[in-house]
Scaffold this motif. Structure first.
Motif, short mmCIF file in Angstrom:
data_model
loop_
_atom_site.label_atom_id
_atom_site.label_comp_id
_atom_site.label_asym_id
_atom_site.label_seq_id
_atom_site.Cartn_x
_atom_site.Cartn_y
_atom_site.Cartn_z
N VAL A 12 0.88 -1.26 0.04
CA VAL A 12 -0.11 0.06 -0.08
C VAL A 12 0.84 1.37 0.14
O VAL A 12 2.12 1.12 0.28
N LEU A 13 0.16 2.32 -0.58
CA LEU A 13 0.88 3.31 -0.62
C LEU A 13 1.52 4.21 0.62
O LEU A 13 2.75 4.36 0.80
N GLU A 14 0.79 3.96 1.90
CA GLU A 14 1.08 4.16 2.98
C GLU A 14 2.45 3.61 3.63
O GLU A 14 3.08 4.36 4.41
N ASP A 15 2.81 2.69 2.99
CA ASP A 15 4.04 1.76 3.51
C ASP A 15 5.28 2.56 2.99
O ASP A 15 6.41 2.63 3.58
N TRP A 16 5.21 3.32 2.01
CA TRP A 16 6.22 4.35 1.48
C TRP A 16 6.59 5.73 2.35
O TRP A 16 7.52 6.30 2.04
N ARG A 17 5.55 5.70 3.04
CA ARG A 17 5.72 7.20 3.90
C ARG A 17 7.02 7.35 4.48
O ARG A 17 7.65 8.44 4.52
N THR A 18 7.43 6.43 5.44
CA THR A 18 8.61 6.56 6.04
C THR A 18 9.97 6.71 5.16
O THR A 18 10.79 7.47 5.39
N VAL A 19 9.91 5.99 3.74
CA VAL A 19 11.07 5.99 2.91
C VAL A 19 11.04 7.45 2.35
O VAL A 19 12.10 8.01 2.37
N LEU A 20 9.87 7.99 2.01
CA LEU A 20 9.81 9.39 1.60
C LEU A 20 10.37 10.52 2.60
O LEU A 20 11.24 11.10 2.31
#
Length: 131
Positions: free
Chosen positions: A109-117
């Motif tokens: 899911v897109l939310e999984d990428w928030r931390t990487v961003l």
């Protein structure tokens, strides 16, 4: 448009067709797990149509310009598909983009990428403060 926060970028990603972006980023994560900037470039490279509808030729440039202040020069170079980014990284991004169009797998899911961003944005922010 310049994106100034991860929250603004997440809103833009949610507004678009982000399934392809998720697959592209996931493929890049598999290929280069330590290269967060390359993964993020794969995630955000497709925001151009939202920023510049009706102008396919200008979409990569507009997307790159939008993320440059937030994510830095390397992500800018990769998303714009030119510049001093290493040729093998550009090729890897292009390949993952194409493969992401035809591959059918659960990329999360897109939310999984928030931390990487947030990590990439914070790193760029620290580097910018030194310059």
């Amino acid at each position: 448009m310049e994106l100034r926060s991860v929250e603004e970028l997440m809103d833009l990603l949610y507004a678009g067709r982000y399934e392809h972006a998720l697959r592209t980023a996931a493929l890049l994560r598999r290929a280069r797990p330590a290269d967060k900037e390359l993964q993020v470039a794969g995630l955000v490279h497709g925001i151009g149509p939202l920023l510049c509808p009706g102008d396919p030729a200008g979409q990569a440039t507009r997307a790159a310009q939008a993320v440059r202040p937030l994510l830095g020069e390397r992500v800018y170079d990769l998303v714009s598909d030119r510049g001093p980014a290493a040729d093998d990284d550009l090729q890897r991004l292009r390949h993952a983009t194409e493969e992401g169009r035809i591959a059918a797998f659960d990329a999360g899911v897109l939310e999984d990428w928030r931390t990487v961003l947030e990590l990439v944005a914070a790193r760029h922010s620290r580097l910018g403060a030194v310059d």
